[in-house]
Design a protein around this motif. Structure first.
Motif, PDB file in Angstrom:
ATOM      1  N   LEU A 431       0.831  -1.201   0.000  1.00 53.37           N
ATOM      2  CA  LEU A 431       0.000   0.000   0.000  1.00 53.37           C
ATOM      3  C   LEU A 431       0.864   1.249   0.000  1.00 53.37           C
ATOM      4  O   LEU A 431       0.619   2.196  -0.765  1.00 53.37           O
ATOM      5  N   ASN A 432       1.900   1.248   0.831  1.00 53.43           N
ATOM      6  CA  ASN A 432       2.812   2.390   0.920  1.00 53.43           C
ATOM      7  C   ASN A 432       3.494   2.654  -0.422  1.00 53.43           C
ATOM      8  O   ASN A 432       3.498   3.787  -0.938  1.00 53.43           O
ATOM      9  N   ALA A 433       4.073   1.603  -1.017  1.00 54.92           N
ATOM     10  CA  ALA A 433       4.780   1.759  -2.293  1.00 54.92           C
ATOM     11  C   ALA A 433       3.836   2.218  -3.399  1.00 54.92           C
ATOM     12  O   ALA A 433       4.181   3.090  -4.211  1.00 54.92           O
ATOM     13  N   GLY A 434       2.649   1.642  -3.424  1.00 53.93           N
ATOM     14  CA  GLY A 434       1.693   2.008  -4.461  1.00 53.93           C
ATOM     15  C   GLY A 434       1.283   3.472  -4.385  1.00 53.93           C
ATOM     16  O   GLY A 434       1.206   4.164  -5.411  1.00 53.93           O
ATOM     17  N   LEU A 435       1.044   3.950  -3.178  1.00 53.52           N
ATOM     18  CA  LEU A 435       0.643   5.345  -3.006  1.00 53.52           C
ATOM     19  C   LEU A 435       1.797   6.304  -3.307  1.00 53.52           C
ATOM     20  O   LEU A 435       1.581   7.386  -3.867  1.00 53.52           O
ATOM     21  N   LEU A 436       3.020   5.920  -2.942  1.00 49.25           N
ATOM     22  CA  LEU A 436       4.181   6.750  -3.277  1.00 49.25           C
ATOM     23  C   LEU A 436       4.319   6.883  -4.795  1.00 49.25           C
ATOM     24  O   LEU A 436       4.518   7.985  -5.331  1.00 49.25           O
ATOM     25  N   TRP A 437       4.224   5.748  -5.494  1.00 50.87           N
ATOM     26  CA  TRP A 437       4.345   5.790  -6.959  1.00 50.87           C
ATOM     27  C   TRP A 437       3.210   6.606  -7.581  1.00 50.87           C
ATOM     28  O   TRP A 437       3.449   7.429  -8.471  1.00 50.87           O
ATOM     29  N   TYR A 438       1.989   6.393  -7.107  1.00 47.14           N
ATOM     30  CA  TYR A 438       0.839   7.107  -7.677  1.00 47.14           C
ATOM     31  C   TYR A 438       1.001   8.621  -7.505  1.00 47.14           C
ATOM     32  O   TYR A 438       0.697   9.394  -8.414  1.00 47.14           O
ATOM     33  N   GLY A 439       1.498   9.043  -6.348  1.00 48.82           N
ATOM     34  CA  GLY A 439       1.696  10.471  -6.109  1.00 48.82           C
ATOM     35  C   GLY A 439       2.724  11.078  -7.051  1.00 48.82           C
ATOM     36  O   GLY A 439       2.540  12.185  -7.573  1.00 48.82           O
ATOM     37  N   LEU A 440       3.813  10.346  -7.289  1.00 49.25           N
ATOM     38  CA  LEU A 440       4.836  10.825  -8.211  1.00 49.25           C
ATOM     39  C   LEU A 440       4.313  10.869  -9.650  1.00 49.25           C
ATOM     40  O   LEU A 440       4.587  11.795 -10.401  1.00 49.25           O
ATOM     41  N   LYS A 441       3.533   9.852 -10.013  1.00 53.93           N
ATOM     42  CA  LYS A 441       2.979   9.787 -11.369  1.00 53.93           C
ATOM     43  C   LYS A 441       1.943  10.896 -11.573  1.00 53.93           C
ATOM     44  O   LYS A 441       1.941  11.584 -12.610  1.00 53.93           O
ATOM     45  N   LYS A 442       1.094  11.096 -10.600  1.00 51.73           N
ATOM     46  CA  LYS A 442       0.026  12.091 -10.712  1.00 51.73           C
ATOM     47  C   LYS A 442       0.586  13.508 -10.833  1.00 51.73           C
ATOM     48  O   LYS A 442       0.046  14.345 -11.571  1.00 51.73           O
ATOM     49  N   SER A 443       1.679  13.779 -10.120  1.00 51.42           N
ATOM     50  CA  SER A 443       2.262  15.120 -10.137  1.00 51.42           C
ATOM     51  C   SER A 443       3.174  15.343 -11.340  1.00 51.42           C
ATOM     52  O   SER A 443       3.718  16.434 -11.516  1.00 51.42           O
ATOM     53  N   GLY A 444       3.370  14.302 -12.155  1.00 50.05           N
ATOM     54  CA  GLY A 444       4.207  14.437 -13.344  1.00 50.05           C
ATOM     55  C   GLY A 444       5.686  14.290 -13.081  1.00 50.05           C
ATOM     56  O   GLY A 444       6.503  14.449 -13.997  1.00 50.05           O
ATOM     57  N   VAL A 445       6.060  13.968 -11.846  1.00 49.47           N
ATOM     58  CA  VAL A 445       7.475  13.797 -11.501  1.00 49.47           C
ATOM     59  C   VAL A 445       8.006  12.487 -12.061  1.00 49.47           C
ATOM     60  O   VAL A 445       9.125  12.410 -12.564  1.00 49.47           O
ATOM     61  N   PHE A 446       7.183  11.421 -11.959  1.00 50.79           N
ATOM     62  CA  PHE A 446       7.577  10.146 -12.535  1.00 50.79           C
ATOM     63  C   PHE A 446       6.928   9.996 -13.899  1.00 50.79           C
ATOM     64  O   PHE A 446       5.713  10.159 -14.052  1.00 50.79           O
ATOM     65  N   VAL A 447       7.735   9.681 -14.901  1.00 55.62           N
ATOM     66  CA  VAL A 447       7.252   9.474 -16.271  1.00 55.62           C
ATOM     67  C   VAL A 447       7.826   8.156 -16.765  1.00 55.62           C
ATOM     68  O   VAL A 447       9.040   7.939 -16.722  1.00 55.62           O
ATOM     69  N   TRP A 448       6.934   7.251 -17.237  1.00 52.77           N
ATOM     70  CA  TRP A 448       7.407   5.971 -17.763  1.00 52.77           C
ATOM     71  C   TRP A 448       8.340   6.207 -18.942  1.00 52.77           C
ATOM     72  O   TRP A 448       8.010   6.939 -19.862  1.00 52.77           O
ATOM     73  N   GLN A 449       9.489   5.557 -18.903  1.00 54.89           N
ATOM     74  CA  GLN A 449      10.407   5.608 -20.023  1.00 54.89           C
ATOM     75  C   GLN A 449      10.142   4.415 -20.944  1.00 54.89           C
ATOM     76  O   GLN A 449       9.440   3.466 -20.568  1.00 54.89           O
TER      77      GLN A 449
END
Length: 519
Positions: A431-449
Motif C-alpha cells: 500500500l505504501n509503495a503504491g501510493l508513493l508511486w501514484y503520487g509521483l505519477k500524478k504530479s508528473g514527476v515520474f514518467v514511464w520511459q
C-alpha cells in the motif's frame, strides 16, 4: 559568488556508485549473517536473545527513523542546494551548525532514555512485564545500547556529507565495524560476563564509538571536518528541522511497522521475537545490499537535478532506479520463499537453535519475502519526494500505511501468530509503495520511459527459469536437517550458483544488455 560545484571532480555514474555501495554493503551483510550465526549458536531463540533483540532494536529503530531516515532525507537536499548555489564557506558553516545542534540534541535524548529505560522497555515490549527477570535484563542492556543512537547518528551525519561529495565507499563500509564488534564481543566477552548475553550490549556500545572514529579522517581529507557550533537560528538548521518534522514519520513507516510486530510478538510465546528477527535479517540482505544502495546514490543526484530544474533528468533517474530494484527484488523474493528452511538451516540451525525454531522462522520469512518488492520500491520512490524537499506527502501516505498495518496485524495475528505480523507488514508495504508511486505519477514527476513491457517479460521469464532450477535441485527438508554444516553450505552454494546463472543467462538470451543498466 563561487559555486560549490567547483569542489568536486567529475561524478561517477549512478550504476558504478551503486555497485560500490552494494559491494561494501554486501560485505557488511555477510558479516551481519556471520554475527547472527554466532548469536544463534550461543543464545538461540530464548529469553536472553529476546531481551537483547529488543534492547538493540530500540536505538536501532530510532537510528533508522532519525539518523538514516528523517535527518538524512532532510539534510542531503539542503546540503546539495548549498553546494549548487552557495560558496564553500557557507557549506562549511552549515555543516558546523548542524553538527553542534544535532550533537547536543542527541546527547539530551540519550540521557533521558537511559533514565527512562524501564518505561521504554514497557512501551516497546509490554509483554515482557509478565516476566520480571526478562524485563530487568532488557532494561540493563538498553542502558548500554542506547548511547549507540548518539554515536551512530553522528556517524550517519558524517556519512551524509561524504555521500554528497560522491565518497560512497566509506559510509557503506562503516557498518562492517558493527558486525565485527558484535562478533568479537560474543566470542571473547561472553565468558567474562555473569550474564553472558550482556556481552552483546557491550559490543553495541563499542561498535558505535569505533564507527564514528573511523569516519573522521575521511571528513578531514575533503576539508569538511566539523567544528561543532550550536546554532538553533541558523537558516540551514531551521530548514532541516522543518523538513525533518514530518519526515520523522514518513520516511520509516516500514520500520515502525516492524516495531509494531515486536510489540505484539512480545505477547506471544517465547521465541517469537527471535523468529521474527532471524527472518527479517534474511530479507534485509537484498534490501540493504541493493535497494538501500540505489537509494543512497540517487538522493544526492535527484537533489542536484531538482536544484538545477532538470525535470527530464529527474524522471529518468527515478525510472532507472525502479528498474534496477526490480532486477533484484523479483528473483530475491521468489528465492526466499522457496529456500526459506534451507537458508535458515544453513545459517542458523546449530547449537541452541532448534529445528522447531527453523520451522517457525521460515513461516515469518516467507511472509516478509512476499513484501520484499514493496520494501525495496519504497526505498527508491521516497527520495523522489525528499529530493524536492516535500516531506509532507510521504507522511500522509505513511499514516495510511501504518493504520492499514495495524488493521492487518489484528486480523492476522490470531490466525498466523508471529507469521501474521510479518504478513501484515508486507501487505501495508505494498500500500505504501503504491501510493508513493501514484503520487509521483500524478504530479508528473515520474514518467514511464520506453521499454517497460519488454523489461517485465524478461524479468518474468528469467525468474521462472530460476524457480524451476531451484525446485528441481533443492533437497528435502529431512535431508537438510540431517546433514552437517559443510554439506548444507555445499548444497546452498550449488542452489545459488545454478539459480543465479540461470537467471542471468535468461536475461541475456531475452536481450538485456549491460548498456541497458547504465544511467
Amino acid at each position: 559568488m563561487t559555486s560549490g560545484k567547483s569542489d568536486g571532480a567529475r561524478k561517477p555514474g549512478l550504476l558504478r556508485s551503486g555497485l560500490i555501495v552494494s559491494m561494501m554493503t554486501m560485505l557488511s551483510r555477510v558479516l551481519g549473517l556471520a554475527r547472527d550465526i554466532v548469536i544463534a549458536n550461543l543464545f538461540g531463540a530464548g529469553s536472553g536473545a529476546d531481551a537483547f533483540f529488543v534492547a538493540f532494536k530500540i536505538p536501532n529503530f530510532l537510528r533508522r527513523l532519525f539518523a538514516e531516515g528523517a535527518f538524512n532525507q532532510a539534510f542531503v537536499p539542503v546540503l546539495s542546494e548549498y553546494r549548487s548555489q552557495r560558496d564553500r564557506v557557507a557549506v562549511k558553516g552549515l555543516i558546523n551548525a548542524v553538527a553542534g545542534t544535532l550533537g547536543l540534541t542527541l546527547a539530551g535524548i540519550t540521557l533521558l532514555a537511559i533514565l527512562a529505560a524501564p518505561l521504554l522497555v514497557w512501551v516497546f515490549a509490554p509483554g515482557f512485564s509478565q516476566m520480571p527477570e526478562k524485563q530487568a535484563l532488557t532494561v540493563e542492556m538498553l542502558r548500554l545500547t542506547f548511547p549507540y543512537l548518539l554515536l551512530i547518528s553522528m556517524t550517519a551525519f558524517a556519512g551524509s556529507i561524504l555521500n554528497s561529495y560522491d565518497r560512497f565507499a566509506v559510509p557503506a563500509f562503516t557498518p562492517v565495524l558493527l558486525n565485527l564488534s558484535l562478533i568479537g564481543s560474543a566470542i571473547w566477552l561472553t565468558p567474562m560476563m555473569a550474564e553472558p548475553v550482556m556481552a552483546l550490549a557491550w559490543g553495541v556500545l563499542i561498535a558505535g564509538s569505533v564507527q564514528l572514529l573511523f569516519q573522521i579522517p575521511f571528513l578531514a581529507r575533503i576539508g569538511l571536518l566539523p567544528r561543532p557550533k550550536v546554532s538553533w537560528k541558523d537558516e540551514g538548521v531551521r530548514r532541516i528541522m522543518k523538513l525533518m518534522a514530518p519526515a520523522l514519520f514518513g520516511v520509516s513507516v516500514s520500520q515502525i511497522n516492524l516495531l509494531l510486530d515486536t510489540v505484539l510478538a512480545s505477547f506471544l510465546i517465547s521465541g517469537s521475537v527471535s523468529w521474527l528477527y532471524y527472518s527479517d535479517r534474511l530479507v534485509e540482505l537484498p534490501l540493504g545490499v541493493f535497494a538501500i544502495a540505489i537509494a543512497t546514490v540517487i538522493l544526492p543526484s535527484l537533489s542536484t537535478k531538482h536544484a538545477e530544474k532538470s525535470q527530464q533528468g529527474f524522471a529518468r533517474t527515478l525510472d532507472w532506479s525502479m528498474r534496477m530494484v526490480l532486477l533484484i527484488a523479483v528473483p530475491a523474493a521468489v528465492a526466499l520463499i522457496v529456500l526459506a528452511e534451507p537458508l535458515l538451516f544453513t545459517l542458523f540451525q546449530y547449537g541452541a537453535m532448534t529445528v522447531h525454531d527453523v520451522d517457525m522462522a521460515a513461516m515469518s520469512l516467507r511472509a516478509y519475502a512476499v513484501g520484499l518488492i514493496a520494501f525495496m520500491l519504497i526505498k527508491v520512490l521516497a527520495p523522489g519526494y525528499y529530493a524536492r524537499q516535500d516531506t509532507t506527502t510521504p507522511v500522509k501516505i505513511g499514516i495510511k500505511a501504518m493504520v492499514a498495518n495495524m488493521v492487518f496485524n489484528l486480523g492476522l495475528v490470531f490466525w498466523l501468530e508471529h507469521a501474521g505480523l510479518a504478513l501484515a507488514t508486507s501487505l501495508s508495504a505494498f500500500l505504501n509503495a503504491g501510493l508513493l508511486w501514484y503520487g509521483l505519477k500524478k504530479s508528473g514527476v515520474f514518467v514511464w520511459q520506453a521499454g517497460w513491457w519488454k523489461y517485465l517479460l524478461q524479468l518474468i521469464l528469467s525468474t521462472g527459469l530460476m524457480l524451476v532450477l531451484l525446485l528441481q535441485l533443492n533437497p528435502t527438508l529431512a535431508e537438510w536437517a540431517s546433514v552437517d554444516w559443510l554439506q548444507r553450505a555445499i548444497w546452498m552454494a550449488i542452489l545459488v550458483a545454478f539459480g543465479g546463472v540461470g537467471y542471468v543467462a535468461m536475461l541475456i538470451l531475452t536481450g538485456l544488455k549491460p548498456r541497458d543498466l547504465r544511467h
